[in-house]
Design a protein around this motif. Structure first.
Motif, PDB file in Angstrom:
ATOM      1  N   ASP A 549       0.792  -1.280   0.062  1.00 43.88           N
ATOM      2  CA  ASP A 549      -0.073   0.059   0.092  1.00 43.88           C
ATOM      3  C   ASP A 549       0.752   1.329   0.071  1.00 43.88           C
ATOM      4  O   ASP A 549       1.767   1.369   0.706  1.00 43.88           O
ATOM      5  CB  ASP A 549      -0.798  -0.012   1.241  1.00 43.88           C
ATOM      6  N   GLY A 550       0.468   2.136  -0.758  1.00 44.49           N
ATOM      7  CA  GLY A 550       1.083   3.545  -1.017  1.00 44.49           C
ATOM      8  C   GLY A 550       0.605   4.392  -1.980  1.00 44.49           C
ATOM      9  O   GLY A 550       0.176   3.816  -3.007  1.00 44.49           O
ATOM     10  N   THR A 551       1.240   5.527  -2.036  1.00 44.92           N
ATOM     11  CA  THR A 551       1.041   6.452  -3.049  1.00 44.92           C
ATOM     12  C   THR A 551       2.582   6.948  -3.588  1.00 44.92           C
ATOM     13  O   THR A 551       3.561   7.154  -3.089  1.00 44.92           O
ATOM     14  CB  THR A 551       0.678   7.817  -2.703  1.00 44.92           C
ATOM     15  N   TYR A 552       2.785   6.280  -4.974  1.00 50.92           N
ATOM     16  CA  TYR A 552       4.223   6.191  -5.547  1.00 50.92           C
ATOM     17  C   TYR A 552       4.196   7.257  -6.746  1.00 50.92           C
ATOM     18  O   TYR A 552       3.199   7.401  -7.599  1.00 50.92           O
ATOM     19  CB  TYR A 552       4.384   4.924  -6.011  1.00 50.92           C
ATOM     20  N   GLU A 553       5.419   7.921  -6.810  1.00 50.45           N
ATOM     21  CA  GLU A 553       5.894   8.483  -7.742  1.00 50.45           C
ATOM     22  C   GLU A 553       6.861   7.404  -8.527  1.00 50.45           C
ATOM     23  O   GLU A 553       7.353   6.600  -8.037  1.00 50.45           O
ATOM     24  CB  GLU A 553       6.867   9.725  -7.296  1.00 50.45           C
ATOM     25  N   TRP A 554       6.816   7.570  -9.826  1.00 49.42           N
ATOM     26  CA  TRP A 554       7.512   6.679 -10.595  1.00 49.42           C
ATOM     27  C   TRP A 554       8.196   7.125 -11.807  1.00 49.42           C
ATOM     28  O   TRP A 554       7.745   8.098 -12.263  1.00 49.42           O
ATOM     29  CB  TRP A 554       6.931   5.325 -11.047  1.00 49.42           C
ATOM     30  N   GLY A 555       9.235   6.777 -12.340  1.00 50.78           N
ATOM     31  CA  GLY A 555      10.006   7.137 -13.467  1.00 50.78           C
ATOM     32  C   GLY A 555      10.905   6.282 -14.292  1.00 50.78           C
ATOM     33  O   GLY A 555      11.128   5.133 -13.621  1.00 50.78           O
ATOM     34  N   VAL A 556      11.315   6.438 -15.304  1.00 52.44           N
ATOM     35  CA  VAL A 556      12.176   5.401 -16.098  1.00 52.44           C
ATOM     36  C   VAL A 556      13.219   6.113 -16.739  1.00 52.44           C
ATOM     37  O   VAL A 556      12.851   7.402 -17.422  1.00 52.44           O
ATOM     38  CB  VAL A 556      11.217   4.536 -17.060  1.00 52.44           C
ATOM     39  N   GLN A 557      14.480   5.755 -16.971  1.00 55.50           N
ATOM     40  CA  GLN A 557      15.678   6.264 -17.700  1.00 55.50           C
ATOM     41  C   GLN A 557      16.007   5.191 -18.741  1.00 55.50           C
ATOM     42  O   GLN A 557      15.938   4.076 -18.673  1.00 55.50           O
ATOM     43  CB  GLN A 557      16.703   6.644 -16.929  1.00 55.50           C
TER      44      GLN A 557
END
Length: 631
Positions: A549-557
């Protein structure tokens, strides 16, 4: 303490020796390049066995408290603006050590897993963010029933095998602690509390019935068929001497082995299953005491495998002792079936070049000349020199191209060696360095400062720095209960051989769910903290399960063949479950919650270095202020 000033020779298109430092000599070297202190520049950790008086082993204390000289040493090399400064690394690490970077506790600092031929040093080492490492006191390995078992592998690699975001590891080798000899073979799944559970069935890394007790071994995790699940390549010398020797069905003793294990994904119980790709009985003509590198050498979008090792009887006269390097070109069909073809055009094929070091630093794949293709660094003792010259310890740079590795450049080299790349204070620049035995009179001469023997050799890269890649585009995300699927598309400028690294960061706690070896955010956004491929490999998407459970920021490079990272493209916020983090779901392993004194002042408000008589105003790391009376 030692320093080596490197002169850059950029005029000629050849790799030249810049400096030879005998005080840093190590045979059978291990290590890694890693940004220890988050300043944007990579240090190098180098370990091994010193061989000359100029490079003695470390003075250590024995069990009785007496000083003795170890036959091991390890160093950290730091660029100080004009040269490299060396200081002793905190751990000796062991012979043929595997020192693998990963963020095990989600704090954004790069930690280490250390394995090798030294029982005292194996385990997880946590980085405090300034380059100080401490062995994780909670680290333990458990068997399938949950019992803690001794575990001292000789070779390891890190990957997320069950796709829950946490870094796991695969290990091979054998150990004998307190008379208890055992194989240390398995895939060990991160439990989130500092412990790892072995989910590998007995015999998978073996003959189906028992595990191989391997020495002189190495292992690599990589998603070879691009289905999202990491696969495994391993090789070594089978050494089950505490039992009857291992025999094949044909009645031949197994002395050396190569195994390619393809993942079948995760079953309903959370276990990861594998099957043998039978490389050793198919296209491969080499077996153990060797090495490999995985990369898309021909830029067709599928990872290839360079293999080298001692060849079996089908590739050499009976009883002869030769290496048989090959380049296996990978192809993945529409239904994810993986096949390999032996590339007969590989310019080093079947040449007897012996690295004589079985760890993960003896053969390296990286774009060295900045043209976007993976190149291959392959050194060793040569009985068959590619240029027809007299046999010696030599180095070769095999240049990548659309046809694979079809050309080479002769470079300084060694046997019993390790290969490192140093950035000399320039992010992403690569200067080849190596340690081991070197006797190639093309580059080394006892009449000059570039002497033969054992030492750390710094060389100069004559090529331009590779261009930083561009970030992926068209990011998508989907949440289904506690499963999260992330997707992206390559940048228009990307070559097919790139890999990708993604992250998930819980917004409330600021903790990273997964191990991403790069800066996230700020002016260093996307700068890599270790020379390693992306954690999504060559996939343009990843599907995770059991996300807390959680609120996530995500990204990719994008991670180029030069192992440089783009900035991170950011996706939309991902909300899992209640959106509120469970404090027990994301590991706090190694985090010391005890408040510490961080500053002390006198009653006039002046900062003091140590306590003065009278009232001291003490500021604690939890933000509280205390008054302390010093008598």
């Amino acid at each position: 303490m030692t320093a080596a000033t490197l002169a850059m020779a950029m005029s000629a298109q050849s790799v030249t020796v810049g400096h030879v430092d005998p005080t840093l000599a190590n045979d059978f070297a291990g290590g890694c390049e890693i940004d220890l202190n988050n300043d944007g520049f990579m240090e190098a950790i180098i370990s091994g066995k010193p061989q000359w008086d100029a490079a003695p082993g470390r003075i250590i204390m024995d069990a009785e408290g007496n000083e003795k000289q170890s036959d091991l040493q390890s160093w950290t090399l730091t660029w100080n603006g004009t040269s490299y400064t060396a200081k002793e690394f905190a751990e000796l690490c062991g012979l043929r050590s595997h020192i693998i970077p990963a963020d095990f506790n989600g704090d954004g600092n790069i930690d280490l897993f250390i394995a090798g031929e030294a029982y005292d040093y194996s385990g997880v080492y946590l980085n405090d963010g300034s380059g100080n490492f401490a062995r994780d006191a909670r680290y333990a390995v458990k068997d399938a029933e949950g019992n803690v078992v001794p575990w001292h592998p000789r070779a390891v690699d890190v990957a997320d095998f069950n796709l829950d975001g946490r870094p796991d590891f695969v290990s091979i080798g054998w150990s004998a602690v307190e008379g208890n000899r055992q194989a240390n073979c398995g895939v060990l799944i991160n439990q989130g509390d500092g412990t790892f559970r072995n989910v590998m069935e007995t015999g998978t890394i073996g003959d189906g019935a028992l595990d191989y007790e391997m020495a002189l071994c190495t292992v690599k995790a990589y998603d070879l068929n691009k289905d999202g699940y990491p696969d495994i390549l391993l090789q070594g010398n089978v050494d089950n001497t505490d039992q009857a020797p291992v025999y094949t069905a044909a009645g031949k003793e197994v002395g050396r082995t190569l195994l390619g294990l393809q993942s079948m994904g995760v079953d309903d119980n959370g276990n990861v299953a594998f099957f043998s790709m039978e490389l050793g009985t198919g296209v491969s003509h080499q077996m153990g005491n060797g090495n490999f590198a995985v990369a898309d050498f021909n830029n067709d979008g599928t990872p290839d495998v360079f293999l080298t090792g001692e060849s079996p009887d089908d590739a050499r006269p009976a009883g002869a002792w030769e290496y048989f390097p090959q380049l296996l070109m990978g192809k993945v069909s529409a239904d994810n079936e993986l096949t390999y073809t032996d590339n007969a055009s590989f310019v080093g094929r079947a040449k007897d070049i012996r690295p004589l070091n079985s760890n993960n630093m003896a053969v390296r794949a990286i774009d060295y000349n900045g043209d976007g293709f993976y190149d291959l660094f392959y050194d060793g003792w040569c009985t068959q020199m590619l240029d027809g010259s007299a046999s010696t310890q030599a180095g070769y740079l095999f240049n990548g191209s659309a046809a694979g590795l079809t050309s080479y450049t002769r470079i300084p080299g060694a046997s019993e060696m390790g290969i490192f790349f140093l950035d000399n204070g320039v992010q992403g620049a690569l200067n080849y360095a190596f340690t081991g035995y070197h006797g190639d009179n093309t580059y080394f001469d006892d009449a000059t400062d570039n002497k033969t023997g054992r030492s750390l050799v710094f060389t100069n890269n004559p090529y331009a720095k590779a261009k930083r890649p561009e970030a992926p585009v068209s990011l998508t995300q989907e949440v289904n209960d506690h499963s999260v699927t992330l997707g992206w598309e390559p940048a228009a400028s990307s070559m097919k051989n790139v890999t990708y690294a993604y992250y998930l960061k819980e917004k409330t706690t600021g903790r990273m769910l997964n191990s991403v070896l790069a800066f996230v955010g700020g002016d260093k956004d996307g700068v890599r903290k270790a020379l390693r491929e992306g954690n999504a490999y060559m996939n343009t998407g990843i599907s995770l399960s059991n996300v807390p459970d959680g609120t996530y920021e995500w990204g990719v490079q994008t991670v180029s063949a030069a192992l440089q990272g783009s900035s991170f493209a950011k996706g939309e916020t991902v909300v899992v479950g209640s959106g509120k983090p469970d404090a027990t779901a994301i590991s706090e392993v190694g985090k010391d919650t005890t408040a510490k004194e961080i500053a002390r002042y006198n009653v006039s408000g002046q900062l003091i270095q140590q306590g003065q008589k009278g009232i001291n105003i003490v500021k604690m790391s939890d933000g509280t202020v205390q008054k302390v009376i010093v008598k």
